[in-house]
Motif scaffolding. Structure first.
Motif, PDB file in Angstrom:
ATOM      1  N   PRO A 171      50.689  16.120  58.392  1.00 34.76           N
ATOM      2  CA  PRO A 171      52.025  15.892  57.826  1.00 34.76           C
ATOM      3  C   PRO A 171      52.122  16.365  56.377  1.00 34.76           C
ATOM      4  CG  PRO A 171      51.304  13.975  59.063  1.00 34.76           C
ATOM      5  CD  PRO A 171      50.114  14.876  58.947  1.00 34.76           C
ATOM      6  N   ARG A 172      51.084  16.144  55.635  1.00 34.52           N
ATOM      7  CA  ARG A 172      51.078  16.589  54.240  1.00 34.52           C
ATOM      8  C   ARG A 172      51.106  18.112  54.142  1.00 34.52           C
ATOM      9  NH1 ARG A 172      45.927  16.451  50.548  1.00 34.52           N
ATOM     10  NH2 ARG A 172      46.760  17.144  48.560  1.00 34.52           N
ATOM     11  N   ARG A 173      50.306  18.762  54.983  1.00 32.10           N
ATOM     12  CA  ARG A 173      50.285  20.223  54.978  1.00 32.10           C
ATOM     13  C   ARG A 173      51.665  20.780  55.299  1.00 32.10           C
ATOM     14  NH1 ARG A 173      49.908  24.786  58.204  1.00 32.10           N
ATOM     15  NH2 ARG A 173      50.379  23.521  60.035  1.00 32.10           N
ATOM     16  N   LEU A 174      52.300  20.217  56.308  1.00 30.14           N
ATOM     17  CA  LEU A 174      53.615  20.700  56.718  1.00 30.14           C
ATOM     18  C   LEU A 174      54.674  20.463  55.647  1.00 30.14           C
ATOM     19  CD1 LEU A 174      53.623  19.576  60.470  1.00 30.14           C
ATOM     20  CD2 LEU A 174      53.336  21.908  59.579  1.00 30.14           C
ATOM     21  N   SER A 175      54.614  19.299  54.980  1.00 32.49           N
ATOM     22  CA  SER A 175      55.617  19.004  53.961  1.00 32.49           C
ATOM     23  C   SER A 175      55.474  19.928  52.755  1.00 32.49           C
ATOM     24  CB  SER A 175      55.522  17.540  53.532  1.00 32.49           C
ATOM     25  OG  SER A 175      54.307  17.283  52.867  1.00 32.49           O
ATOM     26  N   VAL A 176      54.243  20.184  52.340  1.00 32.96           N
ATOM     27  CA  VAL A 176      54.030  21.105  51.212  1.00 32.96           C
ATOM     28  C   VAL A 176      54.454  22.515  51.603  1.00 32.96           C
ATOM     29  CG1 VAL A 176      52.308  22.112  49.662  1.00 32.96           C
ATOM     30  CG2 VAL A 176      52.163  19.692  50.283  1.00 32.96           C
ATOM     31  N   LEU A 177      54.127  22.918  52.824  1.00 33.75           N
ATOM     32  CA  LEU A 177      54.494  24.243  53.294  1.00 33.75           C
ATOM     33  C   LEU A 177      56.011  24.414  53.327  1.00 33.75           C
ATOM     34  CD1 LEU A 177      53.436  26.930  54.402  1.00 33.75           C
ATOM     35  CD2 LEU A 177      53.445  25.916  56.689  1.00 33.75           C
ATOM     36  N   ALA A 178      56.709  23.386  53.796  1.00 33.40           N
ATOM     37  CA  ALA A 178      58.176  23.454  53.838  1.00 33.40           C
ATOM     38  C   ALA A 178      58.754  23.581  52.432  1.00 33.40           C
ATOM     39  CB  ALA A 178      58.730  22.207  54.534  1.00 33.40           C
ATOM     40  N   PHE A 179      58.194  22.837  51.494  1.00 32.98           N
ATOM     41  CA  PHE A 179      58.654  22.925  50.114  1.00 32.98           C
ATOM     42  C   PHE A 179      58.456  24.337  49.559  1.00 32.98           C
ATOM     43  CE2 PHE A 179      57.275  22.855  45.642  1.00 32.98           C
ATOM     44  CZ  PHE A 179      58.459  22.459  45.044  1.00 32.98           C
ATOM     45  N   LEU A 180      57.269  24.907  49.773  1.00 33.80           N
ATOM     46  CA  LEU A 180      56.969  26.241  49.254  1.00 33.80           C
ATOM     47  C   LEU A 180      57.906  27.292  49.851  1.00 33.80           C
ATOM     48  CD1 LEU A 180      53.088  25.977  49.428  1.00 33.80           C
ATOM     49  CD2 LEU A 180      54.422  26.245  47.323  1.00 33.80           C
ATOM     50  N   LYS A 181      58.150  27.205  51.139  1.00 33.57           N
ATOM     51  CA  LYS A 181      59.033  28.175  51.790  1.00 33.57           C
ATOM     52  C   LYS A 181      60.460  28.050  51.259  1.00 33.57           C
ATOM     53  CE  LYS A 181      56.469  28.879  56.093  1.00 33.57           C
ATOM     54  NZ  LYS A 181      56.479  28.747  57.573  1.00 33.57           N
ATOM     55  N   THR A 182      60.869  26.819  50.986  1.00 32.73           N
ATOM     56  CA  THR A 182      62.206  26.616  50.418  1.00 32.73           C
ATOM     57  C   THR A 182      62.323  27.306  49.064  1.00 32.73           C
ATOM     58  OG1 THR A 182      62.489  24.517  51.571  1.00 32.73           O
ATOM     59  CG2 THR A 182      63.856  24.899  49.628  1.00 32.73           C
ATOM     60  N   GLN A 183      61.299  27.153  48.241  1.00 33.99           N
ATOM     61  CA  GLN A 183      61.325  27.782  46.919  1.00 33.99           C
ATOM     62  C   GLN A 183      61.388  29.307  47.032  1.00 33.99           C
ATOM     63  OE1 GLN A 183      61.722  25.457  44.509  1.00 33.99           O
ATOM     64  NE2 GLN A 183      61.547  24.202  46.359  1.00 33.99           N
ATOM     65  N   LEU A 184      60.613  29.852  47.966  1.00 31.29           N
ATOM     66  CA  LEU A 184      60.587  31.304  48.137  1.00 31.29           C
ATOM     67  C   LEU A 184      61.916  31.812  48.688  1.00 31.29           C
ATOM     68  CD1 LEU A 184      58.662  33.647  47.688  1.00 31.29           C
ATOM     69  CD2 LEU A 184      57.872  33.386  50.036  1.00 31.29           C
ATOM     70  N   GLU A 185      62.489  31.081  49.617  1.00 29.48           N
ATOM     71  CA  GLU A 185      63.780  31.483  50.183  1.00 29.48           C
ATOM     72  C   GLU A 185      64.873  31.443  49.125  1.00 29.48           C
ATOM     73  OE1 GLU A 185      64.288  28.801  53.388  1.00 29.48           O
ATOM     74  OE2 GLU A 185      62.813  29.784  54.691  1.00 29.48           O
ATOM     75  N   GLU A 186      64.842  30.438  48.270  1.00 27.94           N
ATOM     76  CA  GLU A 186      65.834  30.359  47.200  1.00 27.94           C
ATOM     77  C   GLU A 186      65.709  31.546  46.260  1.00 27.94           C
ATOM     78  OE1 GLU A 186      65.439  26.650  45.238  1.00 27.94           O
ATOM     79  OE2 GLU A 186      66.266  25.474  46.902  1.00 27.94           O
ATOM     80  N   LYS A 187      64.477  31.909  45.958  1.00 25.53           N
ATOM     81  CA  LYS A 187      64.257  33.057  45.079  1.00 25.53           C
ATOM     82  C   LYS A 187      64.763  34.338  45.725  1.00 25.53           C
ATOM     83  CE  LYS A 187      62.833  35.969  42.106  1.00 25.53           C
ATOM     84  NZ  LYS A 187      63.781  36.287  41.027  1.00 25.53           N
ATOM     85  N   GLN A 188      64.481  34.519  47.016  1.00 24.15           N
ATOM     86  CA  GLN A 188      64.937  35.715  47.717  1.00 24.15           C
ATOM     87  C   GLN A 188      66.456  35.757  47.803  1.00 24.15           C
ATOM     88  OE1 GLN A 188      62.721  35.183  51.335  1.00 24.15           O
ATOM     89  NE2 GLN A 188      60.920  36.279  50.574  1.00 24.15           N
ATOM     90  N   SER A 189      67.100  34.591  47.986  1.00 25.60           N
ATOM     91  CA  SER A 189      68.560  34.528  48.037  1.00 25.60           C
ATOM     92  C   SER A 189      69.163  34.912  46.689  1.00 25.60           C
ATOM     93  CB  SER A 189      69.015  33.119  48.427  1.00 25.60           C
ATOM     94  OG  SER A 189      68.570  32.793  49.720  1.00 25.60           O
ATOM     95  N   GLU A 190      68.524  34.454  45.610  1.00 26.96           N
ATOM     96  CA  GLU A 190      68.996  34.809  44.273  1.00 26.96           C
ATOM     97  C   GLU A 190      68.900  36.309  44.038  1.00 26.96           C
ATOM     98  OE1 GLU A 190      66.623  32.532  41.641  1.00 26.96           O
ATOM     99  OE2 GLU A 190      67.510  30.603  42.210  1.00 26.96           O
ATOM    100  N   ALA A 191      67.789  36.913  44.500  1.00 30.17           N
ATOM    101  CA  ALA A 191      67.591  38.344  44.323  1.00 30.17           C
ATOM    102  C   ALA A 191      68.626  39.143  45.113  1.00 30.17           C
ATOM    103  CB  ALA A 191      66.177  38.733  44.766  1.00 30.17           C
ATOM    104  N   THR A 192      68.934  38.682  46.340  1.00 27.26           N
ATOM    105  CA  THR A 192      69.934  39.361  47.182  1.00 27.26           C
ATOM    106  C   THR A 192      71.315  39.286  46.550  1.00 27.26           C
ATOM    107  OG1 THR A 192      68.670  38.826  49.175  1.00 27.26           O
ATOM    108  CG2 THR A 192      70.978  39.414  49.451  1.00 27.26           C
TER     109      THR A 192
END
Length: 367
Positions: free
Chosen positions: A340-361
């Motif tokens: 559960p911890r691995r999945l929660s951290v992974l979800a957080f990291l992906k959210t941050q990366l997606e936000e960055k990619q959305s900003e760039a687009t």
């Protein structure tokens, strides 16, 4: 009654939280990155004082709210029930009998008794061992028996009382007990050449004092305690998982406080130190899943501050490296609790990366 948990067991740390949960609750990604998930370990952590919760019970000098020894003993009027001042100040009715609290009065006599009890706890008669290894009673010129502290028993006792108070948010009580504990250890350091165990104990206690000050809103004092903790922990072998974990957590906490105070470069410096320690641990212990999770968390902290500093490429690299680590991490059956911890951290990291990619687009469309 809540079962007391040794503060040196990493799963019991009161200030670790999942960044993904913070993000989903609407907290900014900068604030969310300041929060570590619960930093558990696959090794069996032990209290450096040998603390066992079964050894300590509630007594007549204890507060029935925080379950620790009374601090600023306060009497409810008219029922005369006694509690810590901080604990009872949150109530309008007596928690024991339900009577309306008309006023509160300090009980200095009882508090004096509690203080004498704490001062004398674990003080025993110490035998003097002569050159032949034979023991004999030590007396001073007045023929009075000399008493000294037994540091391990007394340290465990003080830490246990502090931890109970801390969990009940009676931070002044916790700080008082931990300060006494730190002073005891420092006294012991002046009397012995074998200091490695004492350094470990003192580093842990100073870190807890930092937690108390942070909870009380005194960030300057918290940073000072965390820095002192780091100073002692860095004197110890770097191959001990418990020590390196505590050291890296203290460094991250200094980074968090500096981040909130607007010192981004200072925060980045401490995050990088923590990351370096955790990378070294993974090199020396490549099969420990919890340590790999720690590296991913440190990468997220560094990447977050890099992004805040405008270093977008470095931030993306950090988020991507952390994601790769967690996606490639395979847990053994005995490590299933980390999933559960691995999945929660992974979800957080992906959210941050997606936000960055959305900003760039969005930026490219605008231009």
């Amino acid at each position: 009654m809540t079962t007391p948990v040794c503060p040196f067991v990493k799963a019991a740390r009161p200030d670790d939280a999942c960044p993904a949960k913070n993000a989903s609750a609407g907290v900014s990604e900068a604030a969310a990155a300041r929060k570590d998930p619960v930093e558990t370990a696959t090794v069996s952590p032990k209290c450096p004082f040998g603390y066992d919760s079964s050894n300590f019970k509630l007594g007549p000098l204890s507060c029935m709210i925080c379950h620790a020894l009374l601090f600023d003993s306060t009497k409810c009027i008219p029922c005369s029930h006694l509690f810590c001042q901080v604990c009872i100040s949150r109530f309008k009715d007596c928690p024991l009998c339900g009577a309306d609290i008309e006023k509160l009065e300090a009980d200095t006599n009882l508090q004096s008794m509690v203080d004498r009890f704490i001062k004398g706890h674990a003080r025993i008669k110490r035998p003097h061992v002569d050159a032949n290894g034979e023991g004999k009673q030590v007396v001073n010129e007045d023929k009075k028996v000399i008493y000294e502290d037994v540091s391990l028993d007394r340290g465990a006792f003080l830490v246990q009382q502090a931890m109970r108070a801390f969990r009940a948010q009676n931070f002044r009580s916790a700080k008082s007990r931990l300060t006494m504990c730190a002073e005891d250890i420092q006294d012991q350091l002046e009397k012995t050449d074998d200091s490695s165990e004492l350094y470990s104990q003192l580093g842990a206690v100073l870190g807890m004092l930092g937690d108390c000050c942070r909870a009380m809103g005194d960030s300057a004092a918290a940073i000072n305690y965390f820095e002192e903790s780091v100073e002692f922990l860095t004197k110890l072998p770097a191959n001990h998982l418990e020590i390196t974990h505590t050291l890296s957590v203290s460094l991250n906490k200094i980074g968090d406080l500096k981040y909130y105070n607007g010192d981004l470069q200072g925060a980045r410096s401490y995050y990088l130190r923590s990351l370096g320690i955790r990378r070294d641990v993974v090199k020396n212990h490549p099969g420990v899943a919890s340590e790999i999770l720690d590296v991913a968390i440190s990468l997220a902290k560094v990447a977050d501050v890099e992004r805040t500093l405008g270093k977008e490429d470095e931030a993306v690299d950090g988020f991507e490296e952390a994601i790769k680590l967690l996606e490639s991490l395979s847990l053994k059956s005995e490590e299933a609790g980390l999933e559960p911890r691995r999945l929660s951290v992974l979800a957080f990291l992906k959210t941050q990366l997606e936000e960055k990619q959305s900003e760039a687009t969005a930026s490219s469309v605008t231009t």
